[in-house]
Design a protein around this motif. Structure first.
Motif, PDB file in Angstrom:
ATOM      1  N   ILE A   1       3.326  31.828 -18.801  1.00 57.38           N
ATOM      2  CA  ILE A   1       1.746  32.512 -18.248  1.00 57.38           C
ATOM      3  C   ILE A   1       2.331  34.559 -18.339  1.00 57.38           C
ATOM      4  CG2 ILE A   1      -0.058  33.058 -16.632  1.00 57.38           C
ATOM      5  CD1 ILE A   1      -0.073  30.692 -16.048  1.00 57.38           C
ATOM      6  N   ILE A   2       3.425  34.035 -17.709  1.00 59.45           N
ATOM      7  CA  ILE A   2       4.049  35.457 -17.767  1.00 59.45           C
ATOM      8  C   ILE A   2       3.895  36.232 -19.681  1.00 59.45           C
ATOM      9  CG2 ILE A   2       6.005  37.154 -17.657  1.00 59.45           C
ATOM     10  CD1 ILE A   2       5.879  36.218 -14.961  1.00 59.45           C
ATOM     11  N   ILE A   3       4.693  35.055 -20.347  1.00 56.21           N
ATOM     12  CA  ILE A   3       5.790  35.301 -21.792  1.00 56.21           C
ATOM     13  C   ILE A   3       3.919  35.749 -22.603  1.00 56.21           C
ATOM     14  CG2 ILE A   3       6.025  34.497 -23.344  1.00 56.21           C
ATOM     15  CD1 ILE A   3       8.432  33.145 -21.891  1.00 56.21           C
ATOM     16  N   ILE A   4       2.743  34.128 -22.376  1.00 59.42           N
ATOM     17  CA  ILE A   4       1.277  34.678 -23.149  1.00 59.42           C
ATOM     18  C   ILE A   4       1.461  35.993 -23.021  1.00 59.42           C
ATOM     19  CG2 ILE A   4      -0.837  33.343 -23.450  1.00 59.42           C
ATOM     20  CD1 ILE A   4       1.150  30.544 -23.103  1.00 59.42           C
TER      21      ILE A   4
ATOM     22  N   GLU B   1      -5.570  35.994 -29.059  1.00 60.07           N
ATOM     23  CA  GLU B   1      -6.128  34.849 -29.229  1.00 60.07           C
ATOM     24  C   GLU B   1      -5.454  33.445 -28.479  1.00 60.07           C
ATOM     25  OE1 GLU B   1      -3.242  31.709 -33.149  1.00 60.07           O
ATOM     26  OE2 GLU B   1      -3.333  34.456 -33.848  1.00 60.07           O
ATOM     27  N   PHE B   2      -4.574  34.084 -27.924  1.00 59.80           N
ATOM     28  CA  PHE B   2      -4.075  32.502 -26.378  1.00 59.80           C
ATOM     29  C   PHE B   2      -4.513  33.112 -25.939  1.00 59.80           C
ATOM     30  CE2 PHE B   2      -0.261  32.780 -29.895  1.00 59.80           C
ATOM     31  CZ  PHE B   2      -0.832  31.914 -30.292  1.00 59.80           C
ATOM     32  N   GLN B   3      -5.965  34.471 -25.366  1.00 61.01           N
ATOM     33  CA  GLN B   3      -6.157  34.634 -24.241  1.00 61.01           C
ATOM     34  C   GLN B   3      -6.862  33.150 -23.223  1.00 61.01           C
ATOM     35  OE1 GLN B   3      -9.220  37.636 -24.539  1.00 61.01           O
ATOM     36  NE2 GLN B   3      -9.158  37.487 -21.930  1.00 61.01           N
ATOM     37  N   SER B   4      -7.716  31.974 -24.346  1.00 58.80           N
ATOM     38  CA  SER B   4      -7.482  30.603 -23.462  1.00 58.80           C
ATOM     39  C   SER B   4      -7.051  29.599 -23.294  1.00 58.80           C
ATOM     40  CB  SER B   4      -8.643  29.617 -24.602  1.00 58.80           C
ATOM     41  OG  SER B   4      -9.712  31.289 -24.949  1.00 58.80           O
ATOM     42  N   LEU B   5      -6.117  30.147 -23.902  1.00 56.78           N
ATOM     43  CA  LEU B   5      -4.624  29.413 -23.528  1.00 56.78           C
ATOM     44  C   LEU B   5      -3.852  29.735 -22.559  1.00 56.78           C
ATOM     45  CD1 LEU B   5      -2.947  26.894 -23.741  1.00 56.78           C
ATOM     46  CD2 LEU B   5      -1.566  28.393 -25.003  1.00 56.78           C
ATOM     47  N   MET B   6      -3.884  30.789 -21.844  1.00 53.88           N
ATOM     48  CA  MET B   6      -3.479  31.384 -20.984  1.00 53.88           C
ATOM     49  C   MET B   6      -4.563  30.772 -19.841  1.00 53.88           C
ATOM     50  SD  MET B   6      -2.269  35.143 -19.937  1.00 53.88           S
ATOM     51  CE  MET B   6      -3.716  35.891 -20.058  1.00 53.88           C
TER      52      MET B   6
ATOM     53  N   LEU C   1      -6.141  28.778 -19.342  1.00 53.02           N
ATOM     54  CA  LEU C   1      -6.865  27.315 -18.999  1.00 53.02           C
ATOM     55  C   LEU C   1      -4.773  26.982 -17.856  1.00 53.02           C
ATOM     56  CD1 LEU C   1      -7.252  24.192 -19.427  1.00 53.02           C
ATOM     57  CD2 LEU C   1      -5.873  24.396 -21.723  1.00 53.02           C
ATOM     58  N   LEU C   2      -3.986  27.406 -18.571  1.00 51.60           N
ATOM     59  CA  LEU C   2      -2.494  27.035 -17.696  1.00 51.60           C
ATOM     60  C   LEU C   2      -2.711  28.464 -16.102  1.00 51.60           C
ATOM     61  CD1 LEU C   2       0.055  28.127 -21.030  1.00 51.60           C
ATOM     62  CD2 LEU C   2      -0.489  26.241 -19.511  1.00 51.60           C
ATOM     63  N   LEU C   3      -3.663  28.796 -16.638  1.00 49.05           N
ATOM     64  CA  LEU C   3      -3.862  29.810 -14.893  1.00 49.05           C
ATOM     65  C   LEU C   3      -4.495  28.561 -14.195  1.00 49.05           C
ATOM     66  CD1 LEU C   3      -4.730  33.479 -16.043  1.00 49.05           C
ATOM     67  CD2 LEU C   3      -3.058  32.684 -14.458  1.00 49.05           C
ATOM     68  N   GLY C   4      -5.469  28.539 -14.846  1.00 52.86           N
ATOM     69  CA  GLY C   4      -6.386  27.467 -13.534  1.00 52.86           C
ATOM     70  C   GLY C   4      -5.128  26.503 -13.675  1.00 52.86           C
ATOM     71  N   LEU C   5      -4.259  25.885 -14.074  1.00 50.78           N
ATOM     72  CA  LEU C   5      -3.595  24.672 -13.623  1.00 50.78           C
ATOM     73  C   LEU C   5      -2.322  25.551 -12.693  1.00 50.78           C
ATOM     74  CD1 LEU C   5      -2.545  22.898 -17.321  1.00 50.78           C
ATOM     75  CD2 LEU C   5      -3.826  21.978 -15.642  1.00 50.78           C
ATOM     76  N   MET C   6      -1.940  26.279 -12.202  1.00 50.91           N
ATOM     77  CA  MET C   6      -1.429  26.902 -11.388  1.00 50.91           C
ATOM     78  C   MET C   6      -2.161  27.187 -10.173  1.00 50.91           C
ATOM     79  SD  MET C   6       1.606  29.668 -11.361  1.00 50.91           S
ATOM     80  CE  MET C   6       1.268  31.559 -10.650  1.00 50.91           C
ATOM     81  N   MET C   7      -3.194  27.635 -10.405  1.00 52.69           N
ATOM     82  CA  MET C   7      -3.845  27.544  -9.159  1.00 52.69           C
ATOM     83  C   MET C   7      -4.248  26.183  -8.669  1.00 52.69           C
ATOM     84  SD  MET C   7      -5.023  30.456  -8.562  1.00 52.69           S
ATOM     85  CE  MET C   7      -3.644  31.701  -9.579  1.00 52.69           C
TER      86      MET C   7
END
Length: 77
Positions: free
Chosen positions: A13-16, A27-32, A34-40
């Motif tokens: 997440i930090i790299i993105i 461009e990769f904001q939605s992916l970030m 999504l990954l933040l949600g999975l981390m939550m």
């Protein structure tokens, strides 16, 4: 297992996020998101294991909201 998954998701997440800030490319904001949600979700499951149900439910609700936002972002792009 959950702690390891959290330690894997965090640097990704930090790299993105850093890539988006440096290149000013969202461009990769939605992916970030999504990954933040999975981390939550992972953090919420850890809180349930620690018997802190209030924080666990709060993190699960944040996970559901972030999944909704990221799906909207994927569909609109």
């Amino acid at each position: 297992m959950l702690k390891m998954l959290r330690f894997i998701l965090s640097p990704v997440i930090i790299i993105i996020a850093a890539y988006g800030l440096i290149t000013k490319n969202s461009e990769f904001q939605s992916l970030m998101i999504l990954l933040l949600g999975l981390m939550m979700l992972v953090m919420g499951l850890e809180e349930f294991q620690k018997e802190r149900k209030t924080y666990g439910w709060l993190l699960v609700v944040v996970f559901l909201f972030s999944i909704f936002v990221s799906v909207q972002g994927f569909l609109l792009n």
